[in-house]
Design an enzyme around this catalytic site. Structure first.
Site, short mmCIF file in Angstrom:
data_model
loop_
_atom_site.label_atom_id
_atom_site.label_comp_id
_atom_site.label_asym_id
_atom_site.label_seq_id
_atom_site.Cartn_x
_atom_site.Cartn_y
_atom_site.Cartn_z
N LYS A 204 0.84 -1.20 0.00
CA LYS A 204 0.00 0.00 0.00
C LYS A 204 0.88 1.25 0.00
O LYS A 204 0.70 2.15 -0.81
CB LYS A 204 -0.89 -0.05 1.24
CG LYS A 204 -1.89 1.04 1.37
CD LYS A 204 -2.84 0.71 2.51
CE LYS A 204 -3.61 1.92 2.94
NZ LYS A 204 -4.57 1.62 4.02
N GLU A 210 10.69 -4.63 4.41
CA GLU A 210 10.85 -6.03 3.98
C GLU A 210 10.48 -6.18 2.51
O GLU A 210 11.18 -6.84 1.72
CB GLU A 210 9.94 -6.95 4.81
CG GLU A 210 10.31 -7.05 6.28
CD GLU A 210 9.60 -6.03 7.15
OE1 GLU A 210 9.25 -4.93 6.64
OE2 GLU A 210 9.40 -6.30 8.34
N GLY A 264 -4.84 -2.50 5.52
CA GLY A 264 -4.03 -3.61 5.03
C GLY A 264 -4.67 -4.97 5.27
O GLY A 264 -4.79 -5.79 4.36
N ARG A 265 -5.09 -5.21 6.51
CA ARG A 265 -5.63 -6.54 6.82
C ARG A 265 -7.04 -6.75 6.29
O ARG A 265 -7.63 -7.80 6.47
CB ARG A 265 -5.57 -6.79 8.34
CG ARG A 265 -6.25 -5.73 9.19
CD ARG A 265 -5.82 -5.88 10.65
NE ARG A 265 -6.29 -4.80 11.50
CZ ARG A 265 -5.67 -3.63 11.64
NH1 ARG A 265 -4.59 -3.36 10.94
NH2 ARG A 265 -6.14 -2.70 12.47
N GLU A 350 -4.39 -7.68 15.51
CA GLU A 350 -3.94 -6.34 15.14
C GLU A 350 -5.10 -5.35 15.30
O GLU A 350 -4.90 -4.20 15.68
CB GLU A 350 -3.42 -6.33 13.69
CG GLU A 350 -2.58 -5.11 13.37
CD GLU A 350 -1.73 -5.30 12.11
OE1 GLU A 350 -0.50 -5.38 12.22
OE2 GLU A 350 -2.31 -5.38 11.01
N HIS A 381 -3.36 -34.69 17.35
CA HIS A 381 -2.23 -35.54 17.73
C HIS A 381 -1.11 -34.72 18.33
O HIS A 381 0.02 -35.20 18.44
CB HIS A 381 -1.75 -36.33 16.52
CG HIS A 381 -2.80 -37.27 16.02
ND1 HIS A 381 -2.88 -38.58 16.41
CD2 HIS A 381 -3.87 -37.05 15.20
CE1 HIS A 381 -3.93 -39.15 15.83
NE2 HIS A 381 -4.55 -38.24 15.09
N LYS A 509 9.48 -1.00 14.23
CA LYS A 509 9.98 -0.57 12.92
C LYS A 509 11.01 0.55 13.10
O LYS A 509 12.07 0.56 12.48
CB LYS A 509 8.84 -0.02 12.05
CG LYS A 509 7.93 -1.06 11.47
CD LYS A 509 7.02 -0.37 10.46
CE LYS A 509 5.81 -1.20 10.13
NZ LYS A 509 4.82 -0.47 9.34
C1 G6Q Z 1 -2.41 -4.27 8.20
C2 G6Q Z 1 -1.18 -3.59 8.52
C3 G6Q Z 1 0.08 -4.23 7.97
C4 G6Q Z 1 0.39 -3.85 6.53
C5 G6Q Z 1 1.83 -4.25 6.23
C6 G6Q Z 1 2.23 -3.99 4.80
O1 G6Q Z 1 -3.51 -3.90 8.50
O2 G6Q Z 1 -1.30 -2.26 8.20
O3 G6Q Z 1 0.09 -5.62 8.09
O4 G6Q Z 1 -0.49 -4.47 5.66
O5 G6Q Z 1 2.68 -3.58 7.10
O6 G6Q Z 1 2.12 -2.66 4.49
P1 G6Q Z 1 2.24 -2.15 3.01
O7 G6Q Z 1 1.12 -2.73 2.21
O8 G6Q Z 1 2.18 -0.66 3.06
O9 G6Q Z 1 3.57 -2.65 2.49
#
Ligand code: G6Q
Length: 544
Positions: A204, A210, A264-265, A350, A381, A509
């Site tokens: 986003k 990463e 994001g989620r 989250e 198991h 971060k």
């Molecule tokens: C989700 C969070 C988080 C996010 C990641 C990736 O709700 O905001 O998991 O999706 O940190 O972020 P970017 O899409 O900006 O790389």
């Protein structure tokens, strides 16, 4: 001022708990022939059985009162209509618009967001079709492998869905790389060919450390293997940040946007779902969205007592706040839902792992439960021992399909029997008398019976919900995810917290960025605490 509705009802709810603590589910089933019917919701393609809970009609009514007085309806309407309910980030929360029928009018900031959504969906569809049909060609010809590079919300959703919907795959192979650990990308490099691979950079913000590291490594890998001028065609981007995708070198026609009102989620329904669309095709992806929309309609229209996400949320609050159970297990009897618990972990933990309310005051009750889980029957198991006989009570969600997606005979009945057996065992348990009788019947001496019987006792009365659905198909998966999304939403409202921000991930971060030069040996540990400084020194010694 934010209100914690659960807190306001706690005394009443605890009185119900104390009353119910004197009876067992076993007894409640024996006393009430209609208990299963009374405490289950038969909705569309899904049966939601919540009869195996420490619940009776009076306690359920008390819980429903919490939802009624908490303003769930007003906040739900505010979410669906695009109000800025994510107040700490100043954002609307409109992932539900992504799965709404295109004819609906949903406005944000004076724009009909449905038109924007439709435009991106059309672009995704065109691209997905071109990739799937082989019309989209790179140096080596048609695309055979798609690698989604993203993390958190930009990975867990598509990775989970791609795995869940494997029987519908009829496009290129999909791979998911999220971890900055080189092992993640290195393993994928081993099984793909640079000439025919498409990398989708899903981010986003297009700044996530990463993802940017993995994307740069993928680009360098392609530059080494291919002619430099051919590399660009191997990249697509999913992002809200066009200037950054351009800077990376990804052409605008292969950049698929979304908006800051998609968290994001909650983003698997947006362009972030492109890898899934390429794998299963736009039509099936549409069914996935339709399934979620059906859950949205159910959530918006069903009375609270017949509203699956509302009941899920109330059961969560009941155990977390009133009975004091800290964790919640999600146990899919569906191997392809193996990543579903991990996906829900992000969604729930989250969203609702918060300690202050909307107005910044301490929340004064516990909030989000610790969610975990693995597929049955494997879990049986392994860790189920603790669920049955451990000292912690762990409410469980069991998920099972009536029809298997696989033709291998003799498997599915065993899977179903195991799933039903677990919730039955958790509920009924085995008394000391029963344990003794069984051991005696097996021919053990009186002394042996006495010695072993306590170990064979199952306390029982352990709560579980069972989701029994027709088949795990794209539509059902969409429905299941959306039901959990709304559960999380309702709980957030009940606790008065903001389920849509995630400031808790920030500090780590910031500190990681601070540490990078120290790890690289370019800066001394300075004023780091003794443990961090000690670990850094040991790292430098050991890597020599
Ligand atoms: C989700 C969070 C988080 C996010 C990641 C990736 O709700 O905001 O998991 O999706 O940190 O972020 P970017 O899409 O900006 O790389």
């Amino acid at each position: 001022m934010a209100v914690n509705a659960v807190k306001a009802h706690l005394i009443t709810l605890k009185a119900h708990k104390n009353r119910l603590a004197r009876t067992s589910m076993r007894e409640m089933f024996a006393e009430d022939a209609k208990r299963f019917k009374r405490f289950s919701i038969a909705w569309d393609r899904l049966l939601f059985d919540y009869s195996k809970h420490r619940l009776d009609e009076r306690s359920l009514a008390a819980l429903l009162d919490v939802a009624k007085t908490a303003g769930v309806k007003a906040r739900r309407d505010a979410m669906f209509s695009g109000k800025i309910i994510n107040a700490t980030e100043g954002r609307a929360v409109l992932h539900t618009a992504l799965r709404a029928p295109s004819g609906e009018l949903i406005e944000f900031d004076g724009r009909n967001v449905m038109a924007d959504i439709a435009a991106v969906r059309r672009a995704m569809t065109r691209f997905a079709n071109a990739v799937r049909s082989g019309r989209y060609k790179v140096g080596g010809g048609a695309i055979t492998d798609v690698v989604n590079i993203g993390i958190g919300g930009s990975s867990l959703g598509p990775a989970m869905a791609a795995r869940a919907l494997a029987p519908w795959h009829n496009g290129p192979k999909t791979h998911f790389v999220s971890n900055v650990d080189a092992a993640d990308l290195a393993e994928v490099f081993k099984v793909i060919r640079p000439e025919t691979t498409l990398f989708i950079i899903a981010s986003k913000t297009f700044t996530t450390q990463e993802t940017m590291r993995n994307a740069a490594t993928a680009r360098a890998w392609l530059r080494r293997k291919l002619k430099r001028k051919d590399v660009g065609a191997h990249f697509a981007a999913l992002s809200t940040s066009l200037d950054k995708t351009r800077k990376f070198g990804i052409a605008d026609e292969r950049t698929f946007g979304f908006w800051d009102w998609v968290g994001g989620r909650y983003s698997v329904w947006s362009a972030i779902g492109l890898s899934v669309m390429i794998a299963i095709g736009p039509k099936r992806f549409g069914e996935f969205l339709d399934g979620a929309h059906e859950a949205d309609t159910h959530f918006r229209t069903a009375d609270y007592g017949a509203n699956i996400p509302v009941v899920m949320a109330l059961l969560g609050v009941w155990y977390r706040n009133v009975w004091g159970f800290e964790t919640h297990a999600v146990l899919p009897y569906d191997n392809r839902l193996a990543r579903f618990p991990a996906y829900l972990q992000q969604l729930e933990m989250e969203s609702n792992g918060k300690r202050v309310m909307m107005d910044g005051r301490a929340v004064s009750t516990d909030t989000g439960a610790i969610l975990w889980g693995e597929p049955g029957t494997d879990g049986q198991h392994a860790f189920y021992q603790l669920i049955h006989q451990g000292t912690s009570v762990i409410p469980c969600d069991f998920l099972i399909a009536a029809k298997s997606n696989d033709r291998l005979s003799g498997h599915h009945e065993l899977l179903v029997a195991n799933c039903l057996a677990q919730s039955e065992a958790l509920m009924t348990g085995r008394t000391l008398g029963e344990a003794k009788a069984e051991l005696a019947a097996a021919g053990l001496s009186a002394a042996e019976v006495k010695r072993l019987a306590p170990h064979k006792v199952f306390e029982g009365n352990r709560p579980s919900t069972t989701f029994l659905y027709e088949r795990l198909d794209p539509k059902m998966l969409g429905t299941l995810i959306a039901l959990y999304e709304h559960k999380v939403f309702v709980q957030g409202v009940l606790w008065g917290i903001n389920s849509f921000d995630q400031w808790g991930v920030e500090l780590g971060k910031v500190l990681a960025n601070d540490l990078i030069p120290m790890v690289r040996g370019k800066k001394p540990a300075g004023r780091k605490d003794a443990s961090t400084a000690g670990l850094l020194a040991a790292y430098h010694r050991k890597k020599r």
